[in-house]
Write a protein that holds these residues in place. Structure first.
Motif, PDB file in Angstrom:
ATOM      1  N   PRO A   6       9.645  -5.021   4.166  1.00 50.83           N
ATOM      2  CA  PRO A   6       9.765  -3.791   3.380  1.00 50.83           C
ATOM      3  C   PRO A   6       9.267  -3.976   1.949  1.00 50.83           C
ATOM      4  O   PRO A   6       8.579  -3.091   1.420  1.00 50.83           O
ATOM      5  N   ILE A  25       5.498  -3.988   1.948  1.00 54.37           N
ATOM      6  CA  ILE A  25       4.972  -2.628   2.074  1.00 54.37           C
ATOM      7  C   ILE A  25       5.088  -1.900   0.739  1.00 54.37           C
ATOM      8  O   ILE A  25       4.132  -1.282   0.254  1.00 54.37           O
ATOM      9  N   PHE A  26       6.244  -2.007   0.143  1.00 54.34           N
ATOM     10  CA  PHE A  26       6.535  -1.308  -1.101  1.00 54.34           C
ATOM     11  C   PHE A  26       5.561  -1.731  -2.206  1.00 54.34           C
ATOM     12  O   PHE A  26       4.944  -0.889  -2.871  1.00 54.34           O
ATOM     13  N   PHE A  27       5.394  -3.035  -2.357  1.00 55.98           N
ATOM     14  CA  PHE A  27       4.522  -3.524  -3.425  1.00 55.98           C
ATOM     15  C   PHE A  27       3.069  -3.175  -3.166  1.00 55.98           C
ATOM     16  O   PHE A  27       2.343  -2.742  -4.058  1.00 55.98           O
ATOM     17  N   LEU A  75       1.797  -0.840  -1.365  1.00 56.00           N
ATOM     18  CA  LEU A  75       1.490   0.592  -1.403  1.00 56.00           C
ATOM     19  C   LEU A  75       1.305   1.067  -2.838  1.00 56.00           C
ATOM     20  O   LEU A  75       0.565   2.018  -3.096  1.00 56.00           O
ATOM     21  N   THR A 123      15.422  -2.446   1.766  1.00 59.80           N
ATOM     22  CA  THR A 123      14.537  -2.792   0.659  1.00 59.80           C
ATOM     23  C   THR A 123      15.318  -2.937  -0.638  1.00 59.80           C
ATOM     24  O   THR A 123      15.146  -3.906  -1.379  1.00 59.80           O
TER      25      THR A 123
END
Ligand SMILES: Nc1ncnc2c1ncn2[C@@H]1O[C@H](COP(=O)(O)OP(=O)(O)O)[C@@H](O)[C@H]1O
Ligand SMILES: [Mg+2]
Lengths: 294, 306, 297
Positions: free
Chosen positions: A244, A247-249, A251, A219
């Motif tokens: 990744p 997912i990161f954004f 979340l 990431t």
């Protein structure tokens, strides 16, 4: 008498100590396995309910980031492009370098060990530093955040893994096989690319899959370099989403539906990684048959 | 039979190809060897702007972080990083050591065979997945169960949470190295002790661990440097508040998180951009120093048994 | 007296072996050879020998491994390098192939001539030099590919060849190594699946495929079972009509069975060399006598 009882006391103490540490060791070991179970359980439990066909077959639609319809196909495809591209690049550079170290530099042990040392150091460089460096490089070369920039940075990131992985395999090849090849009149190139490469094929496959897994999962390095988009990239110069990052954004969104999607995407990414891990085992097993056992 | 003539005609081509291969392969090798230097110089070059009106010492010991007024004190980030990494090592270190001893000296071969995939998968799980796990599982545990025991109220996004997640992430890494280290110890050594009638644990403690001590320490050092650079997972659970943390139930803001969280603004203010590059440089330096020392120790250690 | 007695029993052994191998020409062939042995060597003295080693010295970190080696290896004969283990036989053989270059610690000085051409310090490409010699090592090292490709490898190194031609040559060399019948149905299987004796014969076929005129064999039978060993020995006796064969062994009986010419080494020096007959019947030095008696090992 006194001496004797002291001795037996020491003996029992040792016995209890042994008993105690045996349990500590036992627990330490199985706790690690339990944690893995816990992680996978958590990811599945939160992610499966949010998983739908739409997630993996569609790109984000209008209002996606407010919980409306769409999926993360853009990120899945982006990750695959990025993973394949960078693994390919790292392989094309890494394999010859590993072969070079073990064939041409065979008699220069000190040099090879120095190179190994440097590669190990590179392996330890955090991916965020690669990201920052990649960003600098991009600015310097006038590149925009794009699939290509991401591929280059990730390739640099996985290069040490690739080279050292293959190198570990090559290192263990006995000299007799080199002698056999040279005695037939092979050049160094032929020895390296026709014989040693085949002999170390299981290691190469493992190294490639390991690198691919690392490339897909990273990431921090792509944060700077790939940009992010809802579209599937159609050329190397376009920005791309990756799993990744998706997912990161997602979340970090305050909207629960969007968070749900992050969980679902996490299941997809985990599944990909698990598949790679299984494949690596299967392939290694398969390709072992041609390697000569020593 | 192949005619001698045809063979001889082929030879120059093969040999030429061989020489050509040697040249480009050597060039690639050089590029890779120079890469660490390139990274360092790139970061130094980009962060040089910051040094025009800030001194190194000042930035490292100051805790004032006001980007708009050009105050760049890195102390909060450095301290946060230290908290998280050392705590993670305290959690992961002993578990790895005991597990490694178990796997190499006590367990049946099949246990190691079963654990190998577990270790591999743990090592392969992407950072962001650990982050999700941390947010979903560890944050609530810390806020609901752990903190109340110590009489603290917290959201769960704390140094402790970051350290727990980080500990799990470095376990496979450290474990693998320690197993390798323990395997380099000659079997005869422990067998000699066992044959004298010493117990197994006693042998491990007195013979094996004593021999392996430098190796184990460097494994921990490598784990520490790995933990120091870990970004996304920690960032997701550690809270990211700029202050000097005073305890494990407070949020922190480690160096890598600083870079990752602010990359968007990088291009806006030149000095800010430069400051972020400086933190990357700082990170690189710390990690490399740890790595360098640990790897040197490992090499020295392994040479002893050769 | 005793030595002579022992040696003649060895020679009988050789007699038997040869007889069983060459079941067509049997006694006639052998008698001719024994009778004509001296005569033949006389004739060979006129010709240049196939391989000549002159003043070869090899050191590893000041330790002398080979000391002033001078050897003449006759053409189309089986030359046996004999000597207790550790005396430098393998090293001598590796020098002939310039495989010593793989060992940076080895410091090689001297000259080796093949057909009158110096090879050790030659500026000719080393791969070309090595192609003149096939090498069989102590334990077989098949290449990590199929049986077919192992043999085809040498052919292919020499240039791209048409598949049909390749098939024929592969079959030819596998037959030469007496392996064809055993592997013809599984040519595409990995070579690693063969038994160790078969692997050694595969290595022989592979070496022959490069079309050398010298075969160097370093204790080629030491990892093999007695039957496989015998097959290799038998092969060598057949092949010597077309090849110059140099074989290292420390098995006296084996040497006596197949040797035409013997080079006896001890502690890095050549103690004695000469036709097998002479060597076994009239050893000249005390060391050789002791070795033949079995008191040196
Ligand atoms: N690579 C090497 N490094 C150090 N010593 C070696 C090496 N190769 C061979 N030697 C030494 O050289 C001597 C001769 O070895 P070798 O030629 O293998 O003997 P032989 O084949 O007759 O048994 C031995 O004493 C051996 O220890
Ligand atoms: Mg030998």
């Amino acid at each position: 008498m006194k001496k004797n009882s002291g001795k037996s006391f020491k003996k029992t103490r040792l016995k209890y100590e042994e008993y105690f540490f045996r349990w500590v060791m036992f627990l330490s070991n199985y706790i690690i396995a339990l944690i893995l179970g816990f992680i996978i359980y958590t990811i599945l439990k939160t992610g499966i309910p949010a998983l739908s066909l739409e997630m993996i077959t569609e790109t984000p639609k209008g209002g996606f980031y407010f919980g409306k319809e769409g999926g993360v196909l853009n990120a899945i495809i982006g990750s695959l492009y990025l993973g394949l591209g960078s693994t390919f690049l790292a392989f094309v550079v890494g394999l010859p370098v590993a072969l070079f170290m073990n064939t041409w530099l065979m008699n220069k042990k000190r040099t090879v060990n120095l190179v190994r040392f440097i590669l190990d150091l590179l392996w330890g460089v955090p991916s965020i530093v690669y990201g920052a460096f990649g960003f600098t490089l991009m600015v310097l070369l006038g590149l925009k955040a794009s699939l290509l920039a991401g591929i280059i940075v990730i390739a640099l990131l996985i290069l040490p893994i690739m080279i050292r992985g293959i190198d570990e395999g090559l290192k263990n090849i006995p000299k007799g096989l080199y002698e056999a090849s040279y005695s037939l009149g092979s050049t160094k190139s032929e020895t390296a690319f026709k014989v040693m490469m085949k002999q170390t094929m299981p290691c190469i496959i493992t190294a490639v899959l390991l690198s691919f897994g690392r490339a897909i999962g990273d990431t921090a390095a792509v944060l700077f370099t790939t940009g992010f988009t809802d579209n599937i990239p159609t050329s190397l110069s376009q920005p791309t989403a990756t799993l990744p990052l998706a997912i990161f954004f997602q979340l970090s969104s305050p909207i629960p539906e969007v968070k749900q999607r992050a969980y679902a995407a996490a299941v997809i990414l985990t599944a990909i990684i698990l598949v790679i891990s299984i494949l690596s085992r299967v392939f290694t097993y398969r390709y072992k048959k041609h390697s000569i056992k020593f | 039979m192949i005619s001698l003539f045809s063979i001889q005609r082929m030879i120059p081509g093969r040999v030429k190809a061989d020489r050509f291969n040697r040249t480009w392969m050597f060039a690639w090798l050089l590029v890779i060897v120079v890469l660490p230097l390139a990274i360092a110089f790139g970061l130094i070059w980009k962060s040089s702007l910051l040094f025009e009106d800030h001194s190194l010492i000042e930035m490292i010991v100051s805790s004032e972080w006001k980007t708009l007024s050009g105050k760049f004190g890195f102390l909060p980030f450095i301290i946060s990083s230290l908290w998280v990494t050392f705590l993670a090592l305290i959690f992961a270190g002993p578990v790895c050591l005991f597990s490694a001893i178990y796997l190499t000296f006590y367990a049946k071969a099949i246990v190691l065979k079963m654990m190998q995939p577990v270790i591999d998968i743990l090592a392969g799980i992407p950072s962001v997945i650990y982050g999700v796990w941390g947010v979903v599982a560890i944050v609530p545990i810390v806020s609901k169960y752990v903190a109340p025991v110590f009489g603290v109220q917290t959201s769960g996004y704390t140094i402790l949470t970051g350290a727990v997640v980080l500990a799990v992430m470095i376990i496979p890494f450290i474990l693998n190295i320690i197993i390798e280290i323990l395997n380099t110890i000659p079997k005869e050594l422990s067998e000699a002790s066992l044959s004298l009638g010493a117990g197994k644990w006693y042998t491990v403690k007195q013979v094996v661990l004593r021999k392996a001590f430098p190796g184990v320490v460097s494994a921990m050092g490598l784990g520490l440097s790995r933990a120091f650079g870990e970004t996304i997972a920690v960032l997701m659970v550690v809270g990211n508040v700029v202050h000097i943390p005073k305890g494990i139930f407070q949020p922190g803001y480690p160096l890598p998180a600083l870079i990752a969280n602010n990359y968007g603004e990088m291009m806006s203010i030149p000095q800010y951009d430069s400051a972020l590059m400086f933190s990357a440089l700082l990170l690189l330096t710390i990690v490399l120093v740890f790595n360098l020392v640990s790897r040197f120790m490992i090499i020295r250690y392994e040479e002893k048994f050769r | 007296m005793e030595t002579t007695h022992f040696s003649s029993s060895l020679l009988e052994d050789k007699n038997e072996a040869d007889a069983s191998i060459q079941n067509k020409e049997t006694t006639y062939f052998y008698r001719k050879k024994v009778d004509g042995a001296n005569q033949e060597t006389e004739r060979n003295k006129g010709e240049a020998s196939k391989i000549e080693v002159r003043g070869l010295n090899l050191k590893i970190k000041n330790k002398v491994i080979l000391n002033d080696i001078n050897v003449k290896i006759p053409r189309n004969k089986i030359t046996i390098i004999l000597g207790p283990s550790g005396c430098g036989k393998t090293t001598l053989m590796k020098s002939m192939n310039r495989l010593t270059e793989l060992y940076p610690e080895m410091n090689v000085k001297g000259e080796i001539f093949i057909d009158g051409e110096e090879i050790l310090n030659s500026r000719r490409d080393v791969t070309e030099i090595r192609k003149q010699m096939g090498l069989l090592s102590q334990r077989p090292y098949p290449l990590p590919m199929s049986i077919y490709k192992n043999v085809a490898y040498g052919l292919k190194i020499s240039g791209r060849l048409k598949k049909r031609f390749l098939d024929k040559r592969v079959e030819h060399y596998l037959r030469q190594a007496s392996l064809w019948n055993e592997v013809k149905d599984r040519l595409r299987d990995p070579a690693s699946g063969l038994s160790i004796g078969q692997q050694q014969r595969l290595c022989l076929a592979r070496g022959l495929a490069v079309d050398p005129d010298i075969i160097l064999a370093d204790e080629p039978t030491s990892a093999l079972d007695p039957i496989s060993s015998q097959e290799i020995e038998k092969k060598f006796v057949e092949l010597k009509n077309n090849y110059t064969i140099v074989m290292v062994t420390h098995i006296l009986r084996q040497a006596a069975r197949i040797a035409d010419y013997v080079v006896f080494m001890y502690l890095g020096e050549v103690i004695e060399q000469g036709p097998a007959n002479e060597f076994f019947n009239n050893p000249k030095t005390e060391i050789t006598k002791a070795y033949l008696k079995g008191s040196i090992n």
